[in-house]
Design an enzyme around this catalytic site. Structure first.
Site, mmCIF file in Angstrom:
data_model
loop_
_atom_site.group_PDB
_atom_site.id
_atom_site.type_symbol
_atom_site.label_atom_id
_atom_site.label_comp_id
_atom_site.label_asym_id
_atom_site.label_seq_id
_atom_site.Cartn_x
_atom_site.Cartn_y
_atom_site.Cartn_z
ATOM 1 N N ASP A 96 0.714 -1.130 -0.104
ATOM 2 C CA ASP A 96 0.170 -0.021 0.021
ATOM 3 C C ASP A 96 0.617 1.303 -0.057
ATOM 4 O O ASP A 96 0.024 2.359 0.290
ATOM 5 C CB ASP A 96 -0.874 0.033 1.348
ATOM 6 C CG ASP A 96 -0.075 0.004 2.513
ATOM 7 O OD1 ASP A 96 1.029 0.050 2.290
ATOM 8 O OD2 ASP A 96 -0.704 -0.704 3.563
ATOM 9 N N GLU A 118 -0.053 -8.836 -1.168
ATOM 10 C CA GLU A 118 -0.664 -8.658 0.142
ATOM 11 C C GLU A 118 -1.916 -7.816 -0.192
ATOM 12 O O GLU A 118 -1.941 -6.690 0.266
ATOM 13 C CB GLU A 118 0.473 -7.890 0.831
ATOM 14 C CG GLU A 118 0.085 -7.864 2.329
ATOM 15 C CD GLU A 118 1.026 -6.779 3.372
ATOM 16 O OE1 GLU A 118 0.798 -5.572 3.217
ATOM 17 O OE2 GLU A 118 1.778 -7.414 4.082
ATOM 18 N N GLU A 132 -2.251 4.997 2.976
ATOM 19 C CA GLU A 132 -2.084 3.834 2.292
ATOM 20 C C GLU A 132 -3.441 2.991 2.248
ATOM 21 O O GLU A 132 -3.556 2.216 1.264
ATOM 22 C CB GLU A 132 -1.351 3.046 3.756
ATOM 23 C CG GLU A 132 0.391 3.325 3.632
ATOM 24 C CD GLU A 132 0.499 4.455 4.512
ATOM 25 O OE1 GLU A 132 -0.380 4.990 4.998
ATOM 26 O OE2 GLU A 132 1.461 4.691 4.628
ATOM 27 N N HIS A 214 6.460 5.102 12.393
ATOM 28 C CA HIS A 214 6.650 6.364 11.226
ATOM 29 C C HIS A 214 5.501 6.861 10.692
ATOM 30 O O HIS A 214 5.324 7.544 9.706
ATOM 31 C CB HIS A 214 7.654 5.560 10.375
ATOM 32 C CG HIS A 214 6.689 4.478 9.732
ATOM 33 N ND1 HIS A 214 5.815 4.630 8.876
ATOM 34 C CD2 HIS A 214 6.869 2.964 10.112
ATOM 35 C CE1 HIS A 214 5.338 3.463 8.491
ATOM 36 N NE2 HIS A 214 5.835 2.601 9.151
ATOM 37 N N ARG A 216 2.286 8.530 9.120
ATOM 38 C CA ARG A 216 2.193 9.979 8.915
ATOM 39 C C ARG A 216 0.910 10.429 9.818
ATOM 40 O O ARG A 216 1.002 11.563 10.090
ATOM 41 C CB ARG A 216 1.576 10.058 7.328
ATOM 42 C CG ARG A 216 2.762 10.427 6.438
ATOM 43 C CD ARG A 216 2.112 10.588 5.187
ATOM 44 N NE ARG A 216 3.252 10.914 4.205
ATOM 45 C CZ ARG A 216 4.255 10.427 3.794
ATOM 46 N NH1 ARG A 216 4.407 9.197 4.227
ATOM 47 N NH2 ARG A 216 5.258 11.088 3.026
ATOM 48 N N HIS A 247 13.237 5.855 12.744
ATOM 49 C CA HIS A 247 12.933 6.033 11.375
ATOM 50 C C HIS A 247 13.623 7.358 10.799
ATOM 51 O O HIS A 247 13.738 8.364 11.381
ATOM 52 C CB HIS A 247 11.541 6.051 10.911
ATOM 53 C CG HIS A 247 11.103 5.730 9.665
ATOM 54 N ND1 HIS A 247 11.478 7.091 8.648
ATOM 55 C CD2 HIS A 247 10.546 5.028 8.811
ATOM 56 C CE1 HIS A 247 10.854 6.611 7.487
ATOM 57 N NE2 HIS A 247 10.210 5.285 7.725
HETATM 58 C C1 UD1 Z 1 6.743 5.136 3.538
HETATM 59 C C2 UD1 Z 1 5.395 4.612 3.203
HETATM 60 C C3 UD1 Z 1 4.665 3.819 4.198
HETATM 61 C C4 UD1 Z 1 5.415 2.791 4.821
HETATM 62 C C5 UD1 Z 1 6.961 3.244 5.148
HETATM 63 C C6 UD1 Z 1 7.929 2.111 5.787
HETATM 64 C C7 UD1 Z 1 4.279 6.061 1.350
HETATM 65 C C8 UD1 Z 1 3.203 7.094 1.508
HETATM 66 N N1 UD1 Z 1 4.336 5.749 2.845
HETATM 67 O O1 UD1 Z 1 6.545 6.244 4.588
HETATM 68 O O2 UD1 Z 1 3.410 3.344 3.718
HETATM 69 O O3 UD1 Z 1 4.793 2.298 5.830
HETATM 70 O O4 UD1 Z 1 7.553 4.084 3.942
HETATM 71 O O5 UD1 Z 1 8.680 2.709 6.491
HETATM 72 O O6 UD1 Z 1 4.446 5.417 0.689
HETATM 73 N N2 UD1 Z 1 14.421 8.707 4.488
HETATM 74 C C9 UD1 Z 1 15.593 8.704 4.423
HETATM 75 N N3 UD1 Z 1 16.039 7.284 4.040
HETATM 76 C C10 UD1 Z 1 15.553 6.260 4.026
HETATM 77 C C11 UD1 Z 1 13.938 6.303 4.174
HETATM 78 C C12 UD1 Z 1 13.387 7.620 4.507
HETATM 79 O O7 UD1 Z 1 16.241 9.472 4.625
HETATM 80 O O8 UD1 Z 1 16.040 5.187 3.566
HETATM 81 C C13 UD1 Z 1 13.576 9.839 4.839
HETATM 82 C C14 UD1 Z 1 13.594 10.901 3.660
HETATM 83 O O9 UD1 Z 1 13.808 12.296 4.336
HETATM 84 C C15 UD1 Z 1 12.040 10.803 3.179
HETATM 85 C C16 UD1 Z 1 11.423 10.493 4.291
HETATM 86 O O10 UD1 Z 1 12.225 9.559 5.187
HETATM 87 O O11 UD1 Z 1 11.932 12.077 2.394
HETATM 88 C C17 UD1 Z 1 10.106 9.851 4.268
HETATM 89 O O12 UD1 Z 1 10.139 8.710 3.625
HETATM 90 P P1 UD1 Z 1 8.759 8.414 2.943
HETATM 91 O O13 UD1 Z 1 9.018 7.286 1.803
HETATM 92 O O14 UD1 Z 1 7.934 9.538 2.034
HETATM 93 O O15 UD1 Z 1 7.490 8.195 4.014
HETATM 94 P P2 UD1 Z 1 7.640 6.992 4.902
HETATM 95 O O16 UD1 Z 1 7.060 7.494 6.251
HETATM 96 O O17 UD1 Z 1 9.185 6.285 5.012
HETATM 97 N N1 UDP Z 2 12.509 -3.081 10.340
HETATM 98 C C1 UDP Z 2 14.078 -3.227 10.388
HETATM 99 N N2 UDP Z 2 14.981 -2.343 11.137
HETATM 100 C C2 UDP Z 2 14.297 -1.330 11.869
HETATM 101 C C3 UDP Z 2 13.022 -1.570 12.158
HETATM 102 C C4 UDP Z 2 11.940 -2.237 11.500
HETATM 103 O O1 UDP Z 2 14.680 -3.990 9.389
HETATM 104 O O2 UDP Z 2 15.155 -0.856 12.640
HETATM 105 C C5 UDP Z 2 11.681 -4.292 9.681
HETATM 106 C C6 UDP Z 2 10.932 -4.844 10.444
HETATM 107 O O3 UDP Z 2 11.082 -6.212 10.749
HETATM 108 C C7 UDP Z 2 9.827 -5.061 9.452
HETATM 109 C C8 UDP Z 2 9.784 -3.883 8.585
HETATM 110 O O4 UDP Z 2 10.675 -3.422 8.835
HETATM 111 O O5 UDP Z 2 9.632 -6.252 8.532
HETATM 112 C C9 UDP Z 2 8.369 -2.598 8.971
HETATM 113 O O6 UDP Z 2 8.791 -1.780 8.146
HETATM 114 P P1 UDP Z 2 8.197 -0.327 8.487
HETATM 115 O O7 UDP Z 2 7.694 -0.318 10.214
HETATM 116 O O8 UDP Z 2 9.121 0.726 8.120
HETATM 117 O O9 UDP Z 2 6.963 -0.242 7.368
HETATM 118 P P2 UDP Z 2 5.516 -0.941 7.567
HETATM 119 O O10 UDP Z 2 5.463 -2.260 7.899
HETATM 120 O O11 UDP Z 2 4.849 -0.024 8.689
HETATM 121 O O12 UDP Z 2 4.914 -0.588 6.397
#
Ligand code: UD1
Ligand code: UDP
Length: 378
Positions: A96, A118, A132, A214, A216, A247
């Site tokens: 999602d 999924e 999502e 994490h 939103r 995160h």
């Molecule tokens: C995204 C997904 C969410 C998922 C989550 C898992 C959307 C809208 N959201 O949210 O569904 O549950 O990932 O974690 O698709 N950033 C870094 N390095 C990284 C990753 C993130 O610096 O490796 C920072 C960046 O500043 C980036 C911000 O995190 O702009 C947000 O990342 P984004 O993918 O937009 O949103 P998530 O909250 O991570």
């Molecule tokens: N996870 C990881 N390192 C961390 C925290 C979580 O590898 O420090 C893994 C965790 O085992 C799970 C996945 O990341 O499989 C969950 O990711 P996240 O919470 O970012 O996203 P969501 O599942 O909410 O989409």
């Protein structure tokens, strides 16, 4: 030979698609390639390294402060160009995220089939989780094949009028990955540089609370409430160690560091690599999270989970008693933690290991269905 392109962009999608990618690459009759959008960069690359996946295409879209429009536009444009030079018969997407939704839309525009892994998770509330819930509803309308993790997920799709022939219940691929990782690890990897945290875990400290967050919809007041509740618990219970891999999103980093920095039994660390996080889950007392994937992993490991959300699309773990919803609410989080720390019955009731999300064979079922019913055009 049919061409299948798996597309993903974030940490959880990578974890949940990793075993499928590995097995598809060995499947006869399928020419499989991987495209990452890199909606996440560092957190995605950690997963690719562990599962030894080398993407064939990398859109490399992540930028600090990206919003939903940025991600959607970059994925749409990136895939439009890719599909001009490499046109798969089918794409596979997961879950999602905005990568999943935008990749599905790009494939739909290009007349390419879509397989959705999924499929069918629902809260029924478009605002939670945001965005999502909307993403997955949209993808279900576009998908040609829906791989649902559970029967409840299948029923959700049926109630939206999705053709039953397009749905198969496979179990969740998260368990395939979890079993793979669990069997490979007995300690932290060399990437785990935080010595203090390492010592806490390796000495089997009895009261480790592992935290992630994490979402939103928890930005702003939600994260402040969460952190204030953790601070109170840490101060009241010096015997407890709170380990929080934070995160990388600045909207998470800022409030967490502001409220929790400098408390001796709260350890704010970088996101852990997947195997290190699995090891940390195994060694923890219980988890506090708003994550989706962790709600699925924890029951498999027999760890109670307090879920910092008001709704969940994963009612199986709540129904079985492993997970409890506490919202992003100061009192509910504090009370939930207090109860697990002090009420042995409550802890034992929640800590029963069971696996409502699968048996670790979801990937095999997905590939069988792809090969048998779909890629042979039967
Ligand atoms: C995204 C997904 C969410 C998922 C989550 C898992 C959307 C809208 N959201 O949210 O569904 O549950 O990932 O974690 O698709 N950033 C870094 N390095 C990284 C990753 C993130 O610096 O490796 C920072 C960046 O500043 C980036 C911000 O995190 O702009 C947000 O990342 P984004 O993918 O937009 O949103 P998530 O909250 O991570
Ligand atoms: N996870 C990881 N390192 C961390 C925290 C979580 O590898 O420090 C893994 C965790 O085992 C799970 C996945 O990341 O499989 C969950 O990711 P996240 O919470 O970012 O996203 P969501 O599942 O909410 O989409």
């Amino acid at each position: 030979m049919k061409k299948v392109l798996t597309i993903f962009g974030t940490r959880p999608e990578a974890i949940k698609m990793a075993m499928l990618c590995r097995k598809l690459s060995e499947t006869e009759g399928i020419d499989h390639k991987v495209c990452v959008t890199a909606q996440h960069r560092q957190m995605l690359d950690q997963v690719l390294d562990f599962f030894e996946i080398r993407p064939d295409f990398d859109l490399d879209i992540m930028k600090a402060g990206q919003d939903l429009t940025d991600i959607t536009c970059e994925v749409l444009k990136g895939l439009r160009e890719l599909f001009k030079s490499y046109r798969p018969d089918m794409i596979l997407v997961h879950g999602d995220t905005t990568t999943c939704m935008a990749a599905s839309l790009a494939a739909f525009y290009a007349g390419i089939k879509i397989g959705h892994v999924e499929a069918g998770l629902r809260t029924g509330n478009l605002q939670s989780p945001f965005p999502e819930e909307a993403n997955r509803v949209l993808v279900s309308k576009l998908a040609d094949l829906n791989f649902s993790a559970t029967e409840i997920n299948r029923q959700n799709l049926l109630s939206e009028g999705i053709n039953p022939e397009k749905i198969i219940v496979t179990g969740n691929t998260v368990i395939d990955s979890l079993l793979f990782a669990k069997n490979k690890i007995n300690s932290f990897s060399k990437d785990m540089t935080d010595l203090l945290v390492r010592i806490i875990f390796e000495n089997h400290h009895p009261h480790i609370i592992l935290v992630t967050g994490h979402r939103r919809e928890n930005f702003g007041d939600g994260f402040i409430n969460i952190c204030r509740a953790l601070k109170k618990v840490a101060q009241k219970h010096p015997e407890v160690e709170i380990v929080y891999p934070v995160h990388l999103n600045p909207k998470v980093q800022k409030p967490v560091n502001k409220v929790l920095n400098g408390i001796p039994n709260v350890h704010l660390i970088k996101p852990l690599s997947y195997p290190d996080f699995v090891f940390a889950m195994k060694q923890s007392f219980f988890l506090l999270t708003d994550s989706g994937g962790i709600q699925e992993e924890a029951p498999g490991l027999g760890k109670p989970v307090l879920v910092m959300r008001d709704t969940t699309e994963r009612p199986e773990a709540v129904g079985a008693g492993t997970a409890k919803l506490v919202g992003a609410d100061f009192d509910k989080i504090r009370n939930g933690i207090e109860r697990l720390l002090t009420d042995e019955n409550e802890y034992n009731t929640m800590a029963k290991a069971h696996n409502p999300y699968g048996d670790g064979k979801a990937v095999g079922r997905i590939i069988d269905k792809l090969v048998r019913d779909y890629l042979n055009d039967r």
